[in-house]
Design a protein around this motif. Sequence first.
Motif, mmCIF file in Angstrom:
data_model
loop_
_atom_site.group_PDB
_atom_site.id
_atom_site.type_symbol
_atom_site.label_atom_id
_atom_site.label_comp_id
_atom_site.label_asym_id
_atom_site.label_seq_id
_atom_site.Cartn_x
_atom_site.Cartn_y
_atom_site.Cartn_z
ATOM 1 N N THR A 45 0.834 -1.201 0.000
ATOM 2 C CA THR A 45 0.000 0.000 0.000
ATOM 3 C C THR A 45 0.873 1.256 0.000
ATOM 4 O O THR A 45 1.779 1.395 0.818
ATOM 5 C CB THR A 45 -0.941 0.003 1.228
ATOM 6 O OG1 THR A 45 -1.739 -1.185 1.191
ATOM 7 C CG2 THR A 45 -1.826 1.230 1.240
ATOM 8 N N GLN A 46 0.550 2.185 -0.921
ATOM 9 C CA GLN A 46 1.249 3.470 -0.993
ATOM 10 C C GLN A 46 0.402 4.610 -0.419
ATOM 11 O O GLN A 46 0.931 5.648 -0.036
ATOM 12 C CB GLN A 46 1.628 3.782 -2.439
ATOM 13 C CG GLN A 46 2.626 2.804 -3.017
ATOM 14 C CD GLN A 46 3.924 2.791 -2.249
ATOM 15 O OE1 GLN A 46 4.545 3.820 -2.052
ATOM 16 N NE2 GLN A 46 4.330 1.616 -1.798
ATOM 17 N N SER A 47 -0.917 4.415 -0.388
ATOM 18 C CA SER A 47 -1.810 5.416 0.217
ATOM 19 C C SER A 47 -3.164 4.765 0.504
ATOM 20 O O SER A 47 -3.494 3.721 -0.063
ATOM 21 C CB SER A 47 -1.992 6.637 -0.696
ATOM 22 O OG SER A 47 -2.777 6.318 -1.820
ATOM 23 N N LEU A 48 -3.916 5.405 1.387
ATOM 24 C CA LEU A 48 -5.259 4.952 1.734
ATOM 25 C C LEU A 48 -6.259 6.031 1.368
ATOM 26 O O LEU A 48 -5.932 7.230 1.389
ATOM 27 C CB LEU A 48 -5.367 4.676 3.244
ATOM 28 C CG LEU A 48 -4.468 3.591 3.814
ATOM 29 C CD1 LEU A 48 -4.464 3.665 5.342
ATOM 30 C CD2 LEU A 48 -4.909 2.220 3.336
ATOM 31 N N VAL A 49 -7.470 5.604 1.054
ATOM 32 C CA VAL A 49 -8.576 6.522 0.805
ATOM 33 C C VAL A 49 -9.710 6.115 1.735
ATOM 34 O O VAL A 49 -10.030 4.936 1.855
ATOM 35 C CB VAL A 49 -9.058 6.465 -0.663
ATOM 36 C CG1 VAL A 49 -10.380 7.195 -0.841
ATOM 37 C CG2 VAL A 49 -8.004 7.047 -1.597
ATOM 38 N N LEU A 50 -10.309 7.109 2.385
ATOM 39 C CA LEU A 50 -11.477 6.895 3.233
ATOM 40 C C LEU A 50 -12.649 7.637 2.626
ATOM 41 O O LEU A 50 -12.515 8.796 2.221
ATOM 42 C CB LEU A 50 -11.216 7.429 4.644
ATOM 43 C CG LEU A 50 -12.419 7.466 5.587
ATOM 44 C CD1 LEU A 50 -12.887 6.064 5.951
ATOM 45 C CD2 LEU A 50 -12.074 8.249 6.844
ATOM 46 N N MET A 51 -13.776 6.951 2.533
ATOM 47 C CA MET A 51 -14.989 7.611 2.055
ATOM 48 C C MET A 51 -16.150 7.144 2.919
ATOM 49 O O MET A 51 -16.255 5.961 3.239
ATOM 50 C CB MET A 51 -15.267 7.287 0.596
ATOM 51 C CG MET A 51 -16.481 8.047 0.080
ATOM 52 S SD MET A 51 -16.662 8.052 -1.709
ATOM 53 C CE MET A 51 -16.810 6.347 -2.070
ATOM 54 N N ILE A 52 -17.006 8.080 3.290
ATOM 55 C CA ILE A 52 -18.219 7.754 4.036
ATOM 56 C C ILE A 52 -19.394 8.247 3.216
ATOM 57 O O ILE A 52 -19.443 9.419 2.827
ATOM 58 C CB ILE A 52 -18.221 8.426 5.428
ATOM 59 C CG1 ILE A 52 -16.971 8.022 6.215
ATOM 60 C CG2 ILE A 52 -19.498 8.059 6.189
ATOM 61 C CD1 ILE A 52 -16.773 8.792 7.502
ATOM 62 N N ASP A 53 -20.332 7.322 2.936
ATOM 63 C CA ASP A 53 -21.503 7.726 2.158
ATOM 64 C C ASP A 53 -22.773 7.054 2.671
ATOM 65 O O ASP A 53 -22.725 6.108 3.446
ATOM 66 C CB ASP A 53 -21.293 7.496 0.666
ATOM 67 C CG ASP A 53 -21.146 6.035 0.275
ATOM 68 O OD1 ASP A 53 -21.711 5.153 0.939
ATOM 69 O OD2 ASP A 53 -20.470 5.759 -0.735
ATOM 70 N N ASP A 54 -23.892 7.605 2.234
ATOM 71 C CA ASP A 54 -25.226 7.137 2.612
ATOM 72 C C ASP A 54 -25.988 6.789 1.336
ATOM 73 O O ASP A 54 -26.484 7.679 0.646
ATOM 74 C CB ASP A 54 -25.949 8.245 3.392
ATOM 75 C CG ASP A 54 -27.427 7.957 3.625
ATOM 76 O OD1 ASP A 54 -27.893 6.834 3.358
ATOM 77 O OD2 ASP A 54 -28.127 8.882 4.096
ATOM 78 N N PRO A 55 -26.080 5.479 1.014
ATOM 79 C CA PRO A 55 -26.789 5.094 -0.207
ATOM 80 C C PRO A 55 -28.312 5.174 -0.065
ATOM 81 O O PRO A 55 -29.025 5.026 -1.053
ATOM 82 C CB PRO A 55 -26.343 3.649 -0.425
ATOM 83 C CG PRO A 55 -26.066 3.144 0.956
ATOM 84 C CD PRO A 55 -25.510 4.331 1.705
ATOM 85 N N ASP A 56 -28.796 5.430 1.148
ATOM 86 C CA ASP A 56 -30.240 5.487 1.398
ATOM 87 C C ASP A 56 -30.812 6.899 1.308
ATOM 88 O O ASP A 56 -32.000 7.105 1.557
ATOM 89 C CB ASP A 56 -30.553 4.898 2.783
ATOM 90 C CG ASP A 56 -30.041 3.472 2.915
ATOM 91 O OD1 ASP A 56 -30.178 2.704 1.947
ATOM 92 O OD2 ASP A 56 -29.496 3.134 3.977
ATOM 93 N N ALA A 57 -29.974 7.868 0.966
ATOM 94 C CA ALA A 57 -30.440 9.254 0.850
ATOM 95 C C ALA A 57 -31.517 9.352 -0.233
ATOM 96 O O ALA A 57 -31.457 8.632 -1.236
ATOM 97 C CB ALA A 57 -29.266 10.173 0.522
ATOM 98 N N PRO A 58 -32.509 10.238 -0.034
ATOM 99 C CA PRO A 58 -33.636 10.324 -0.964
ATOM 100 C C PRO A 58 -33.264 10.619 -2.416
ATOM 101 O O PRO A 58 -33.911 10.141 -3.332
ATOM 102 C CB PRO A 58 -34.487 11.461 -0.402
ATOM 103 C CG PRO A 58 -34.011 11.706 0.973
ATOM 104 C CD PRO A 58 -32.624 11.158 1.078
#
Length: 152
Positions: A45-58
């Motif tokens: 691994t050379q870098s990490l990516v973090l993502m937070i999302d809500d697939p239930d949004a209207p």
Amino acid sequence: MPFNKTVYMKIVSVFQNNEKIPEKYTCRGKDINPPLKIENIPQKTQSLVLMIDDPDAPNGTWIHWMVANIDPNTAIIAENSVPQDAVQGKNSWGKIAYGGPCPPSGTHRYFFKIYALDQKLDLKEGFTFEELSQKMKGHVLEYQELIGLAST
């Protein structure tokens, strides 16, 4: 005969998978990011990516936080912090910051996604989801997620 057990990357927090996110980390609380622990990061691994999302949004998936170019030696992302030298993207509110869970109705799922990449990404602060997706193509070594729940 010995065998190699595959150990997968893992993301953990103060809540268990598919359990309620403490209110402190939502728009009804302090609206700060929860502490996150990343385990078993792949060696290349050379870098990490973090993502937070809500697939239930209207109106389709809602991005709450995007952080790229996290140092692969980062085992912990502390509460209310951005990893040193990482860059943040624009969330769905148009802010370059964490935006906590804030479901308009019912219970929503929030996906805390961690990606191990084989390179750092050429991204500037305020990058978009589209830019991130394009730059990540072909560079993901491993992916894991933690799902938290929040209700109105």
